[in-house]
Write a protein that holds these residues in place. Structure first.
Motif, PDB file in Angstrom:
ATOM      1  N   GLN A   1     -16.642   3.115   1.267  1.00 59.15           N
ATOM      2  CA  GLN A   1     -15.720   2.248   1.660  1.00 59.15           C
ATOM      3  C   GLN A   1     -16.561   0.971   3.459  1.00 59.15           C
TER       4      GLN A   1
ATOM      5  N   ASP B   1      -1.015  -4.643   4.931  1.00 59.30           N
ATOM      6  CA  ASP B   1      -0.697  -4.371   3.811  1.00 59.30           C
ATOM      7  C   ASP B   1      -2.100  -4.097   2.838  1.00 59.30           C
ATOM      8  N   TYR B   2      -3.069  -5.180   3.657  1.00 62.61           N
ATOM      9  CA  TYR B   2      -4.177  -5.694   3.265  1.00 62.61           C
ATOM     10  C   TYR B   2      -5.852  -5.850   3.530  1.00 62.61           C
TER      11      TYR B   2
ATOM     12  N   GLU C   1      -8.718  -4.573   5.958  1.00 59.45           N
ATOM     13  CA  GLU C   1      -9.878  -3.278   5.724  1.00 59.45           C
ATOM     14  C   GLU C   1      -9.083  -2.362   4.231  1.00 59.45           C
ATOM     15  N   GLN C   2      -8.100  -2.413   3.141  1.00 59.58           N
ATOM     16  CA  GLN C   2      -7.759  -1.827   2.861  1.00 59.58           C
ATOM     17  C   GLN C   2      -7.958  -2.260   1.281  1.00 59.58           C
ATOM     18  N   LYS C   3      -7.210  -3.583   1.141  1.00 57.87           N
ATOM     19  CA  LYS C   3      -6.799  -3.612  -0.308  1.00 57.87           C
ATOM     20  C   LYS C   3      -7.824  -5.559  -0.984  1.00 57.87           C
TER      21      LYS C   3
END
Length: 400
Positions: free
Chosen positions: A204, A57-58, A60-62
């Motif tokens: 990104q 869930d996290y 490299e994403q948020k």
């Protein structure tokens, strides 16, 4: 966010429900002592989040914000590094630039206040108090064993170099302008409070550092205070800025960073050249000359078809079992990583007794610190060479 800590949407205030102490006793000692298995150390770092959830869930994403509100964790974080530690460290002979930078964000730009040569603590503290400069202390694991223990375990866990920097900022000041980095960042708040603002990336998973002007980054996606014991993670490319609120004590935090130049881009740049060389040994098409005057042309579109055929050929070799060999990335990792923290003299690692023969069976004492590469034949190492290299080449481990 973990369910027990509430979920954060936009800039909503974090609703945190303290975790039970019994669960802290399960996870945190493995991290606090820094002598557990690498997976346990990492799970202690991100507690109460589980590894699977973090990477799903996290990573490299948020961003991930953990506001723990736990006195035991806060006390341990404060023990890692404090402003008061600097006086003794400066007396060891620290230098501006190499060991310490002092800076401040002035009109949206980073202004450096470094002097020449060795750091003088009285002058350093004067600049901190009067000029409101941020002290950036590079790679504290060189002087603080607890950072060494944590980071060498994380290097085993990630298979990537792990660095750190300590930032100490006086009240009512900001050290750096809004910017993004080329590393995955874990921030541990050690002393005081720090006001953080995070923004959507303009690039990104960026692969270089860059400062961003305020008029380009928009409004924050996250706006919060970090307190001792809190942890913040955000992916590379996340735009961020942080300041110490006025009227409070100074802030001290450490950034633990990893995965610099460790993307598929970097891996392909490492393995494809050797793959081309190996393929050319057995395929005459790769050894044929390029067209006349190809290097003199501006437009290379005429060669695109041939180049595509070569790339497909390389892909076929990989799919059919040709193993790509990483060379430079492996060597960079093994030569620059931290050695194991042994709490004993390195003399115990020196070769002793009868040297093994070709048909001998051996056991690697530090297997997680050993990488085997295929290299061109060089002069054979002497026993003295091996002894001198043992510290850098063996940076688990018998404790696994």
């Amino acid at each position: 966010m973990p369910k027990k800590g509430g979920r954060r949407t936009g800039t909503e205030k974090e609703q945190y429900i303290p975790c039970k102490q019994a669960k802290l006793e399960i996870y945190y000692p493995l991290f606090l002592k820094s002598d557990g298995h690498p997976e346990s150390v990492f799970e202690g770092l991100i507690f109460p989040i589980k590894q699977d959830e973090f990477f799903r869930d996290y990573w490299e994403q948020k961003p991930l914000l953990l506001q723990r509100d736990d006195p035991g964790v806060a006390s341990y974080y404060q023990s890692l590094f404090q402003l008061a530690d600097l006086k003794e460290l400066v007396n060891k002979g620290l230098y501006y630039g190499r060991d310490i930078n002092i800076c401040r964000c002035v009109n949206g730009r980073k202004k450096i206040f470094n002097k020449d040569g060795k750091v003088n603590y009285v002058q350093l503290k004067k600049d901190f108090d009067q000029k409101k400069t941020t002290i950036q202390f590079h790679q504290p694991q060189r002087f603080k064993d607890e950072f060494w223990k944590i980071q060498e375990k994380l290097e085993c866990y990630f298979g990537s170099l792990v660095g750190s920097n300590v930032y100490i900022t006086p009240p009512g000041s900001q050290g750096l302008p809004p910017h993004y980095d080329d590393v995955e960042v874990f921030i541990l708040q050690l002393e005081g409070e720090k006001h953080w603002r995070l923004y959507r990336p303009t690039v990104q998973l960026a692969q270089e550092y860059n400062a961003e002007p305020e008029d380009r980054i928009g409004t924050p996606t996250h706006d919060f205070l970090l307190k001792p014991g809190d942890l913040l993670y955000f992916p590379r490319g996340t735009i961020h800025q942080a300041d110490t609120p006025p009227g409070v004590s100074h802030s001290t935090h450490v950034t633990i960073s990893t995965y610099q130049n460790n993307s598929w881009r970097d891996f392909m740049l490492d393995v494809i050249p050797q793959l081309v060389l190996d393929t050319a040994k057995n395929d005459v098409e790769f050894r044929k000359s390029i067209p006349r005057q190809l290097l003199m042309k501006v437009d290379l579109s005429d060669s695109s078809r041939q180049l595509s055929d070569f790339l497909r050929c390389l892909a076929d070799h990989v799919e059919n079992g040709k193993e790509p060999r990483s060379s430079d990335m492996k060597k960079d990792f093994i030569m620059n990583r931290l050695p194991p923290f042994l709490e004993t003299s390195l003399d115990s690692l020196a070769p002793d007794g009868t040297l093994p023969k070709v048909d001998s069976t051996i056991r690697l004492q530090f297997r997680n610190y050993t990488v085997i590469t295929v290299e061109p034949e060089q002069d054979p190492l002497t026993l003295q060479d091996v002894r001198q290299a043992s510290f850098s080449v063996l940076p688990d481990d018998s404790r696994d």
